[in-house]
Design an enzyme around this catalytic site. Structure first.
Site, PDB file in Angstrom:
ATOM      1  N   GLN A   1      61.346  28.299  25.233  1.00 31.87           N
ATOM      2  CA  GLN A   1      60.521  28.553  26.412  1.00 31.87           C
ATOM      3  C   GLN A   1      60.343  30.015  26.806  1.00 31.87           C
ATOM      4  O   GLN A   1      59.226  30.445  27.077  1.00 31.87           O
ATOM      5  CB  GLN A   1      61.083  27.785  27.617  1.00 31.87           C
TER       6      GLN A   1
ATOM      7  N   THR B   1      62.240  33.083   6.005  1.00 30.43           N
ATOM      8  CA  THR B   1      62.607  34.499   6.090  1.00 30.43           C
ATOM      9  C   THR B   1      63.969  34.782   5.468  1.00 30.43           C
ATOM     10  O   THR B   1      64.383  35.949   5.402  1.00 30.43           O
ATOM     11  CB  THR B   1      62.602  34.966   7.556  1.00 30.43           C
ATOM     12  N   LYS B   2      64.685  33.753   5.001  1.00 27.16           N
ATOM     13  CA  LYS B   2      65.962  33.970   4.316  1.00 27.16           C
ATOM     14  C   LYS B   2      65.759  34.216   2.826  1.00 27.16           C
ATOM     15  O   LYS B   2      66.645  34.752   2.155  1.00 27.16           O
ATOM     16  CB  LYS B   2      66.887  32.770   4.542  1.00 27.16           C
TER      17      LYS B   2
ATOM     18  N   ASN C   1      63.513  35.786  20.615  1.00 20.99           N
ATOM     19  CA  ASN C   1      64.564  35.359  21.546  1.00 20.99           C
ATOM     20  C   ASN C   1      65.655  34.599  20.798  1.00 20.99           C
ATOM     21  O   ASN C   1      66.154  33.573  21.241  1.00 20.99           O
ATOM     22  CB  ASN C   1      63.991  34.523  22.702  1.00 20.99           C
ATOM     23  N   PHE C   2      66.025  35.155  19.618  1.00 21.26           N
ATOM     24  CA  PHE C   2      67.125  34.602  18.849  1.00 21.26           C
ATOM     25  C   PHE C   2      68.455  34.884  19.540  1.00 21.26           C
ATOM     26  O   PHE C   2      68.537  35.694  20.475  1.00 21.26           O
ATOM     27  CB  PHE C   2      67.171  35.229  17.446  1.00 21.26           C
TER      28      PHE C   2
ATOM     29  N   ARG D   1      71.380  40.419  11.179  1.00 22.32           N
ATOM     30  CA  ARG D   1      72.007  39.776  10.027  1.00 22.32           C
ATOM     31  C   ARG D   1      71.000  39.486   8.923  1.00 22.32           C
ATOM     32  O   ARG D   1      71.366  39.369   7.756  1.00 22.32           O
ATOM     33  CB  ARG D   1      72.720  38.491  10.468  1.00 22.32           C
TER      34      ARG D   1
ATOM     35  N   GLU E   1      68.378  27.923  30.631  1.00 20.98           N
ATOM     36  CA  GLU E   1      67.734  28.044  31.941  1.00 20.98           C
ATOM     37  C   GLU E   1      68.715  27.972  33.098  1.00 20.98           C
ATOM     38  O   GLU E   1      68.803  28.884  33.919  1.00 20.98           O
ATOM     39  CB  GLU E   1      66.663  26.955  32.087  1.00 20.98           C
TER      40      GLU E   1
ATOM     41  N   ASP F   1      63.913  30.991  32.247  1.00 20.27           N
ATOM     42  CA  ASP F   1      63.151  31.047  31.000  1.00 20.27           C
ATOM     43  C   ASP F   1      61.755  31.628  31.210  1.00 20.27           C
ATOM     44  O   ASP F   1      61.448  32.721  30.745  1.00 20.27           O
ATOM     45  CB  ASP F   1      63.034  29.640  30.388  1.00 20.27           C
TER      46      ASP F   1
ATOM     47  N   GLY G   1      62.006  35.240  54.687  1.00 19.31           N
ATOM     48  CA  GLY G   1      61.304  36.446  55.083  1.00 19.31           C
ATOM     49  C   GLY G   1      61.579  36.916  56.495  1.00 19.31           C
ATOM     50  O   GLY G   1      60.897  37.815  56.986  1.00 19.31           O
ATOM     51  N   GLY G   2      62.545  36.314  57.156  1.00 20.31           N
ATOM     52  CA  GLY G   2      62.865  36.749  58.512  1.00 20.31           C
ATOM     53  C   GLY G   2      62.136  35.965  59.590  1.00 20.31           C
ATOM     54  O   GLY G   2      62.512  36.006  60.750  1.00 20.31           O
ATOM     55  N   GLN G   3      61.061  35.253  59.225  1.00 24.11           N
ATOM     56  CA  GLN G   3      60.349  34.395  60.176  1.00 24.11           C
ATOM     57  C   GLN G   3      60.922  32.986  60.048  1.00 24.11           C
ATOM     58  O   GLN G   3      60.851  32.394  58.975  1.00 24.11           O
ATOM     59  CB  GLN G   3      58.846  34.371  59.853  1.00 24.11           C
TER      60      GLN G   3
END
Length: 422
Positions: A16, A73-74, A95-96, A103, A138, A167, A246-248
Protein backbone atom coordinates in the site's frame (compact mmCIF):
# COMPACT_ATOMS: atom_id res chain seq x y z
CA UNK A 1 -0.11 18.08 -21.32
CA UNK A 2 0.07 16.01 -18.16
CA UNK A 3 1.93 17.66 -15.28
CA UNK A 4 4.56 14.88 -15.01
CA UNK A 5 4.60 13.83 -18.65
CA UNK A 6 8.10 12.68 -19.64
CA UNK A 7 8.99 11.48 -16.14
CA UNK A 8 9.55 7.73 -15.88
CA UNK A 9 9.12 5.91 -12.57
CA UNK A 10 10.69 2.53 -11.78
CA UNK A 11 8.10 1.16 -9.35
CA UNK A 12 9.58 -1.51 -7.07
CA UNK A 13 6.78 -1.16 -4.52
CA UNK A 14 4.16 -3.51 -3.17
CA UNK A 15 1.11 -3.57 -0.90
CA UNK A 16 0.00 0.00 0.00
CA UNK A 17 2.46 2.73 1.00
CA UNK A 18 4.68 2.63 -2.09
CA UNK A 19 1.86 1.93 -4.58
CA UNK A 20 -0.06 4.92 -3.17
CA UNK A 21 2.93 7.12 -4.01
CA UNK A 22 3.53 5.77 -7.52
CA UNK A 23 -0.18 5.78 -8.39
CA UNK A 24 -0.35 9.47 -7.52
CA UNK A 25 2.64 10.15 -9.78
CA UNK A 26 0.95 8.11 -12.51
CA UNK A 27 -2.24 10.13 -12.13
CA UNK A 28 -0.18 13.25 -12.76
CA UNK A 29 1.12 11.76 -16.00
CA UNK A 30 4.36 9.96 -15.13
CA UNK A 31 5.10 6.68 -16.93
CA UNK A 32 5.06 4.20 -14.04
CA UNK A 33 6.71 0.84 -14.74
CA UNK A 34 5.75 -1.62 -12.02
CA UNK A 35 8.26 -4.48 -11.65
CA UNK A 36 6.75 -7.72 -10.33
CA UNK A 37 7.89 -11.28 -9.77
CA UNK A 38 7.01 -13.63 -12.66
CA UNK A 39 3.93 -15.71 -11.91
CA UNK A 40 3.44 -14.07 -8.49
CA UNK A 41 3.30 -10.30 -8.69
CA UNK A 42 2.36 -7.89 -5.94
CA UNK A 43 1.08 -9.84 -2.94
CA UNK A 44 -2.12 -7.79 -2.87
CA UNK A 45 -3.23 -9.19 -6.23
CA UNK A 46 -4.43 -12.23 -4.28
CA UNK A 47 -5.27 -10.71 -0.89
CA UNK A 48 -8.86 -10.12 0.27
CA UNK A 49 -10.28 -11.37 -3.03
CA UNK A 50 -14.01 -11.03 -3.52
CA UNK A 51 -13.99 -12.78 -6.93
CA UNK A 52 -11.97 -15.99 -7.41
CA UNK A 53 -8.86 -15.82 -9.64
CA UNK A 54 -9.28 -12.08 -10.28
CA UNK A 55 -7.02 -9.28 -9.07
CA UNK A 56 -8.38 -8.04 -5.74
CA UNK A 57 -9.77 -4.59 -5.16
CA UNK A 58 -6.87 -4.13 -2.76
CA UNK A 59 -4.52 -4.29 -5.75
CA UNK A 60 -6.61 -2.59 -8.42
CA UNK A 61 -7.41 0.47 -6.30
CA UNK A 62 -3.71 1.14 -5.61
CA UNK A 63 -2.22 0.50 -9.03
CA UNK A 64 -4.05 2.57 -11.62
CA UNK A 65 -2.18 4.30 -14.44
CA UNK A 66 0.76 1.86 -14.38
CA UNK A 67 2.41 -0.65 -16.70
CA UNK A 68 3.47 -4.06 -15.38
CA UNK A 69 6.64 -5.95 -16.30
CA UNK A 70 7.54 -9.26 -14.69
CA UNK A 71 11.24 -9.71 -13.99
CA UNK A 72 13.39 -12.09 -11.95
CA UNK A 73 15.85 -9.62 -10.44
CA UNK A 74 17.79 -12.43 -8.72
CA UNK A 75 18.90 -13.86 -12.08
CA UNK A 76 22.04 -12.34 -13.61
CA UNK A 77 20.28 -11.58 -16.89
CA UNK A 78 17.42 -10.17 -14.88
CA UNK A 79 19.88 -7.87 -13.12
CA UNK A 80 21.10 -6.72 -16.53
CA UNK A 81 17.53 -5.80 -17.50
CA UNK A 82 17.05 -4.09 -14.13
CA UNK A 83 20.24 -2.10 -14.68
CA UNK A 84 18.91 -0.97 -18.06
CA UNK A 85 15.72 0.17 -16.34
CA UNK A 86 17.73 2.20 -13.82
CA UNK A 87 19.59 3.81 -16.71
CA UNK A 88 16.40 4.91 -18.45
CA UNK A 89 14.19 5.91 -15.50
CA UNK A 90 14.12 9.17 -13.54
CA UNK A 91 12.93 7.85 -10.19
CA UNK A 92 13.05 4.48 -8.44
CA UNK A 93 10.56 3.93 -5.62
CA UNK A 94 10.77 0.97 -3.23
CA UNK A 95 9.29 -0.13 0.07
CA UNK A 96 11.21 -3.36 0.63
CA UNK A 97 12.44 -4.47 4.02
CA UNK A 98 15.56 -2.55 5.09
CA UNK A 99 18.65 -3.60 3.09
CA UNK A 100 16.82 -5.71 0.47
CA UNK A 101 18.14 -3.81 -2.56
CA UNK A 102 21.60 -3.60 -1.03
CA UNK A 103 21.70 -7.40 -0.83
CA UNK A 104 20.75 -7.56 -4.51
CA UNK A 105 23.83 -5.49 -5.30
CA UNK A 106 21.97 -2.25 -5.95
CA UNK A 107 23.17 0.04 -3.20
CA UNK A 108 22.61 3.79 -3.43
CA UNK A 109 26.23 4.19 -4.47
CA UNK A 110 25.83 1.61 -7.26
CA UNK A 111 22.61 3.25 -8.46
CA UNK A 112 24.40 6.61 -8.61
CA UNK A 113 27.11 5.02 -10.76
CA UNK A 114 24.52 3.63 -13.17
CA UNK A 115 22.47 6.84 -13.33
CA UNK A 116 23.70 9.96 -11.49
CA UNK A 117 20.34 11.66 -12.19
CA UNK A 118 18.33 8.89 -10.55
CA UNK A 119 16.14 9.83 -7.59
CA UNK A 120 15.97 6.88 -5.21
CA UNK A 121 12.87 7.08 -3.00
CA UNK A 122 12.05 4.74 -0.14
CA UNK A 123 9.31 4.12 2.40
CA UNK A 124 10.59 2.65 5.64
CA UNK A 125 8.87 1.93 8.93
CA UNK A 126 11.24 4.03 11.05
CA UNK A 127 13.89 6.59 10.24
CA UNK A 128 17.50 6.32 11.37
CA UNK A 129 17.72 5.20 14.97
CA UNK A 130 17.32 2.14 17.18
CA UNK A 131 14.34 0.75 15.25
CA UNK A 132 15.52 1.43 11.69
CA UNK A 133 15.70 -2.29 10.84
CA UNK A 134 12.19 -3.09 12.09
CA UNK A 135 9.40 -4.12 9.74
CA UNK A 136 6.29 -1.96 10.10
CA UNK A 137 2.65 -2.29 9.08
CA UNK A 138 -0.19 0.23 9.10
CA UNK A 139 -1.38 -0.18 12.67
CA UNK A 140 2.17 -0.45 14.00
CA UNK A 141 2.92 2.93 12.40
CA UNK A 142 -0.22 4.46 13.91
CA UNK A 143 0.83 3.23 17.34
CA UNK A 144 4.50 4.25 17.03
CA UNK A 145 3.64 7.63 15.53
CA UNK A 146 1.37 8.84 18.34
CA UNK A 147 -2.00 8.40 16.67
CA UNK A 148 -3.33 5.45 18.68
CA UNK A 149 -2.39 6.87 22.09
CA UNK A 150 -4.44 10.00 21.36
CA UNK A 151 -7.41 8.31 19.65
CA UNK A 152 -10.46 6.89 21.40
CA UNK A 153 -12.13 7.78 24.66
CA UNK A 154 -10.37 8.49 27.95
CA UNK A 155 -11.81 5.47 29.71
CA UNK A 156 -11.00 3.09 26.85
CA UNK A 157 -7.88 1.56 25.27
CA UNK A 158 -5.81 3.23 22.53
CA UNK A 159 -7.55 2.97 19.15
CA UNK A 160 -6.30 2.98 15.57
CA UNK A 161 -8.14 5.02 12.95
CA UNK A 162 -9.84 3.67 9.83
CA UNK A 163 -7.90 6.17 7.71
CA UNK A 164 -4.70 4.57 6.46
CA UNK A 165 -2.45 7.34 7.71
CA UNK A 166 0.54 5.02 8.12
CA UNK A 167 0.58 3.49 4.66
CA UNK A 168 -1.28 5.81 2.30
CA UNK A 169 -0.35 8.86 4.36
CA UNK A 170 3.34 8.08 4.07
CA UNK A 171 2.95 7.40 0.35
CA UNK A 172 1.55 10.91 -0.07
CA UNK A 173 4.50 12.37 1.86
CA UNK A 174 6.93 10.42 -0.34
CA UNK A 175 5.29 11.67 -3.55
CA UNK A 176 5.87 15.26 -2.41
CA UNK A 177 9.50 14.45 -1.66
CA UNK A 178 9.96 12.95 -5.12
CA UNK A 179 8.47 15.93 -6.94
CA UNK A 180 10.65 18.24 -4.82
CA UNK A 181 13.76 16.21 -5.73
CA UNK A 182 12.80 16.33 -9.41
CA UNK A 183 12.57 20.12 -9.21
CA UNK A 184 15.93 20.31 -7.44
CA UNK A 185 17.49 18.11 -10.14
CA UNK A 186 16.59 20.71 -12.74
CA UNK A 187 19.10 23.02 -11.04
CA UNK A 188 21.70 20.57 -9.71
CA UNK A 189 21.67 17.98 -12.49
CA UNK A 190 21.90 15.20 -9.91
CA UNK A 191 19.48 12.86 -8.24
CA UNK A 192 19.26 12.27 -4.51
CA UNK A 193 17.81 9.91 -1.93
CA UNK A 194 14.31 10.56 -0.63
CA UNK A 195 13.18 8.79 2.53
CA UNK A 196 9.75 8.85 4.13
CA UNK A 197 9.36 6.81 7.30
CA UNK A 198 5.92 5.72 8.43
CA UNK A 199 6.51 6.80 12.01
CA UNK A 200 7.53 10.28 10.81
CA UNK A 201 4.51 10.51 8.50
CA UNK A 202 2.03 9.59 11.22
CA UNK A 203 3.64 11.99 13.69
CA UNK A 204 3.43 14.79 11.10
CA UNK A 205 -0.31 14.15 10.83
CA UNK A 206 -0.56 14.17 14.65
CA UNK A 207 1.15 17.51 15.10
CA UNK A 208 -1.78 19.07 17.00
CA UNK A 209 -1.37 16.36 19.63
CA UNK A 210 2.33 17.22 19.94
CA UNK A 211 1.15 20.82 20.33
CA UNK A 212 -1.09 19.74 23.20
CA UNK A 213 1.73 17.76 24.82
CA UNK A 214 3.69 21.00 25.23
CA UNK A 215 0.64 22.97 26.36
CA UNK A 216 0.23 20.50 29.24
CA UNK A 217 3.38 21.95 30.81
CA UNK A 218 1.43 25.16 31.43
CA UNK A 219 -1.87 23.78 32.70
CA UNK A 220 -4.86 21.63 31.73
CA UNK A 221 -6.22 21.48 28.19
CA UNK A 222 -9.37 23.48 28.79
CA UNK A 223 -11.12 22.57 25.50
CA UNK A 224 -10.95 18.83 26.31
CA UNK A 225 -14.09 17.27 27.78
CA UNK A 226 -12.22 15.95 30.79
CA UNK A 227 -11.51 19.53 31.93
CA UNK A 228 -15.23 20.18 32.27
CA UNK A 229 -15.63 16.87 34.09
CA UNK A 230 -12.89 17.71 36.62
CA UNK A 231 -10.81 14.69 35.61
CA UNK A 232 -7.11 15.33 36.29
CA UNK A 233 -4.71 15.36 33.34
CA UNK A 234 -1.67 13.10 33.34
CA UNK A 235 1.72 14.07 31.94
CA UNK A 236 0.85 12.90 28.38
CA UNK A 237 -1.66 14.11 25.80
CA UNK A 238 -4.85 12.16 26.58
CA UNK A 239 -7.42 10.50 24.37
CA UNK A 240 -10.14 13.04 23.75
CA UNK A 241 -13.00 11.11 22.18
CA UNK A 242 -14.69 13.26 19.55
CA UNK A 243 -13.55 16.60 20.95
CA UNK A 244 -12.36 19.05 18.32
CA UNK A 245 -8.61 19.31 17.92
CA UNK A 246 -8.69 22.94 16.83
CA UNK A 247 -9.58 24.67 20.07
CA UNK A 248 -13.26 25.15 19.13
CA UNK A 249 -15.36 22.73 21.21
CA UNK A 250 -17.04 20.13 19.03
CA UNK A 251 -18.64 16.69 19.36
CA UNK A 252 -20.49 14.03 17.43
CA UNK A 253 -24.20 14.18 18.27
CA UNK A 254 -27.13 11.89 17.59
CA UNK A 255 -29.58 12.77 14.83
CA UNK A 256 -33.04 11.53 13.95
CA UNK A 257 -32.96 7.78 13.32
CA UNK A 258 -29.83 7.06 15.34
CA UNK A 259 -31.55 4.11 17.03
CA UNK A 260 -31.45 2.07 13.81
CA UNK A 261 -28.89 3.88 11.64
CA UNK A 262 -25.29 3.55 12.86
CA UNK A 263 -24.34 6.72 10.96
CA UNK A 264 -27.25 9.01 11.88
CA UNK A 265 -24.94 11.50 13.57
CA UNK A 266 -23.55 14.95 12.92
CA UNK A 267 -20.40 16.75 14.03
CA UNK A 268 -21.33 20.01 15.69
CA UNK A 269 -18.89 22.80 16.61
CA UNK A 270 -19.84 25.55 19.05
CA UNK A 271 -17.76 28.22 17.38
CA UNK A 272 -17.74 31.43 19.40
CA UNK A 273 -18.74 33.62 16.46
CA UNK A 274 -21.89 31.54 15.91
CA UNK A 275 -22.89 31.14 19.55
CA UNK A 276 -25.86 33.50 19.38
CA UNK A 277 -27.28 31.74 16.33
CA UNK A 278 -26.76 28.35 17.98
CA UNK A 279 -28.75 29.51 21.02
CA UNK A 280 -31.62 30.64 18.76
CA UNK A 281 -31.64 27.42 16.71
CA UNK A 282 -31.78 25.08 19.71
CA UNK A 283 -34.36 27.19 21.54
CA UNK A 284 -32.09 28.55 24.28
CA UNK A 285 -31.98 32.30 23.43
CA UNK A 286 -31.50 33.15 27.13
CA UNK A 287 -28.02 31.58 27.02
CA UNK A 288 -26.78 34.49 24.89
CA UNK A 289 -26.81 36.77 27.93
CA UNK A 290 -26.53 34.20 30.73
CA UNK A 291 -23.20 34.77 32.56
CA UNK A 292 -22.79 31.00 32.81
CA UNK A 293 -22.94 30.50 29.03
CA UNK A 294 -22.37 33.81 27.24
CA UNK A 295 -18.59 33.51 26.66
CA UNK A 296 -16.27 30.64 25.68
CA UNK A 297 -14.32 30.59 28.99
CA UNK A 298 -17.45 30.25 31.13
CA UNK A 299 -18.88 27.58 28.81
CA UNK A 300 -15.82 25.32 29.06
CA UNK A 301 -16.75 23.70 32.41
CA UNK A 302 -20.34 23.30 31.13
CA UNK A 303 -19.71 21.72 27.74
CA UNK A 304 -21.57 18.54 28.66
CA UNK A 305 -24.69 20.58 29.43
CA UNK A 306 -24.24 22.62 26.24
CA UNK A 307 -23.90 19.62 23.97
CA UNK A 308 -26.71 17.72 25.68
CA UNK A 309 -29.02 20.64 24.86
CA UNK A 310 -27.80 20.80 21.26
CA UNK A 311 -28.27 17.04 20.91
CA UNK A 312 -31.87 17.30 22.06
CA UNK A 313 -32.36 19.51 18.99
CA UNK A 314 -30.27 17.46 16.53
CA UNK A 315 -32.24 14.32 17.43
CA UNK A 316 -35.33 15.98 15.94
CA UNK A 317 -33.57 16.39 12.56
CA UNK A 318 -31.83 14.12 10.10
CA UNK A 319 -28.11 14.79 9.69
CA UNK A 320 -28.84 16.44 6.34
CA UNK A 321 -31.59 18.61 7.83
CA UNK A 322 -29.11 19.78 10.46
CA UNK A 323 -26.85 20.92 7.63
CA UNK A 324 -29.71 22.66 5.84
CA UNK A 325 -30.53 24.67 8.96
CA UNK A 326 -27.01 25.40 10.19
CA UNK A 327 -24.95 26.03 7.07
CA UNK A 328 -26.80 29.20 5.99
CA UNK A 329 -26.19 30.52 9.53
CA UNK A 330 -22.44 29.74 9.37
CA UNK A 331 -22.76 27.21 12.19
CA UNK A 332 -20.09 24.56 11.48
CA UNK A 333 -21.63 21.09 11.21
CA UNK A 334 -20.94 18.01 9.13
CA UNK A 335 -22.81 14.74 8.59
CA UNK A 336 -21.24 11.38 9.43
CA UNK A 337 -21.21 9.88 5.94
CA UNK A 338 -20.94 6.13 5.49
CA UNK A 339 -18.89 4.54 2.70
CA UNK A 340 -22.17 3.55 1.07
CA UNK A 341 -23.37 7.16 1.09
CA UNK A 342 -20.04 8.39 -0.26
CA UNK A 343 -20.02 5.81 -3.04
CA UNK A 344 -23.49 6.95 -4.15
CA UNK A 345 -22.87 10.71 -3.90
CA UNK A 346 -23.30 12.23 -7.42
CA UNK A 347 -21.12 15.28 -6.75
CA UNK A 348 -18.12 13.07 -5.96
CA UNK A 349 -18.55 11.33 -9.32
CA UNK A 350 -18.78 14.67 -11.10
CA UNK A 351 -15.52 15.93 -9.60
CA UNK A 352 -13.62 12.69 -10.22
CA UNK A 353 -13.16 12.03 -6.52
CA UNK A 354 -14.90 8.68 -6.97
CA UNK A 355 -14.48 7.00 -10.35
CA UNK A 356 -15.99 3.95 -12.00
CA UNK A 357 -13.35 1.87 -13.79
CA UNK A 358 -13.82 -1.05 -16.19
CA UNK A 359 -11.44 -3.98 -15.70
CA UNK A 360 -11.06 -6.81 -18.26
CA UNK A 361 -11.49 -9.63 -15.74
CA UNK A 362 -13.19 -7.94 -12.79
CA UNK A 363 -15.68 -5.80 -14.68
CA UNK A 364 -16.77 -2.38 -13.38
CA UNK A 365 -15.77 -1.23 -9.90
CA UNK A 366 -15.50 2.01 -7.93
CA UNK A 367 -12.23 3.56 -6.86
CA UNK A 368 -10.97 6.84 -5.51
CA UNK A 369 -9.70 9.34 -8.05
CA UNK A 370 -6.93 11.86 -7.69
CA UNK A 371 -7.61 13.96 -4.56
CA UNK A 372 -5.50 16.81 -5.96
CA UNK A 373 -7.08 18.73 -8.84
CA UNK A 374 -4.96 20.77 -11.30
CA UNK A 375 -6.72 23.25 -13.58
CA UNK A 376 -4.54 22.59 -16.65
CA UNK A 377 -3.71 18.92 -16.10
CA UNK A 378 -6.88 16.83 -15.87
CA UNK A 379 -6.47 13.27 -14.62
CA UNK A 380 -7.82 10.20 -16.34
CA UNK A 381 -7.90 7.16 -14.06
CA UNK A 382 -6.79 4.13 -16.10
CA UNK A 383 -7.33 0.58 -14.86
CA UNK A 384 -4.58 -1.33 -13.07
CA UNK A 385 -2.38 -3.61 -15.22
CA UNK A 386 -2.69 -7.37 -15.37
CA UNK A 387 0.39 -9.22 -14.15
CA UNK A 388 3.19 -8.75 -16.68
CA UNK A 389 0.79 -7.26 -19.20
CA UNK A 390 3.34 -4.79 -20.59
CA UNK A 391 6.50 -6.90 -20.33
CA UNK A 392 7.21 -7.15 -24.07
CA UNK A 393 6.11 -3.56 -24.65
CA UNK A 394 8.53 -2.19 -22.03
CA UNK A 395 11.42 -4.39 -23.12
CA UNK A 396 11.04 -3.30 -26.73
CA UNK A 397 9.83 0.30 -26.53
CA UNK A 398 11.67 1.45 -23.41
CA UNK A 399 14.83 -0.69 -23.38
CA UNK A 400 15.24 -1.36 -27.10
CA UNK A 401 15.21 -5.17 -27.07
CA UNK A 402 14.12 -6.85 -30.29
CA UNK A 403 11.48 -9.58 -30.52
CA UNK A 404 14.05 -12.39 -30.57
CA UNK A 405 15.75 -11.07 -27.42
CA UNK A 406 12.39 -10.80 -25.68
CA UNK A 407 11.64 -14.40 -26.64
CA UNK A 408 14.99 -15.54 -25.25
CA UNK A 409 14.38 -13.74 -21.98
CA UNK A 410 10.99 -15.36 -21.70
CA UNK A 411 12.41 -18.77 -22.49
CA UNK A 412 15.05 -18.45 -19.78
CA UNK A 413 12.49 -17.42 -17.16
CA UNK A 414 14.08 -14.02 -16.63
CA UNK A 415 10.76 -12.39 -17.49
CA UNK A 416 7.34 -13.93 -17.13
CA UNK A 417 5.48 -15.67 -19.94
CA UNK A 418 2.23 -13.92 -19.18
CA UNK A 419 0.51 -12.83 -22.37
CA UNK A 420 -2.84 -11.11 -22.56
CA UNK A 421 -5.26 -10.08 -25.22
CA UNK A 422 -7.21 -7.26 -23.71
Amino acid sequence: MKALEGVRILDMTHVQSGPTCTQLLGWFGADVIKVERPGVGDATRGQLRDIPDVDSLYFTMLNHNKRSITLNTKDEKGKEVFTRLIETCDVMVENFAPGALDRMGFTWERIQEINPRMIYASVKGFGQGPYSECKVYENVAQCAGGSASTTGFLEGPPTVTGAQIGDSGTGLHLALGIVTALYHREHSGRGQRVLASMQDGVLNLCRVKLRDQQRLDHGPLTEYSQFGEDIPFSDATPRAGNDSGGGQPGRILKCKGWETDANAYTYFITQAAAWGKICDVIGRPEWKEDPNFSTPPVRLPRLNEVFEAIEQWTMTKTKFEVMEVCNPLDIPVGPILSMKELSEEPSLRETGTIVEVDHPTRGKYLTVGNPVKLSDSPVEVARSPLLGEHTAEILQEVLGYNAEQVSQLRGSGVVGKEEYSV
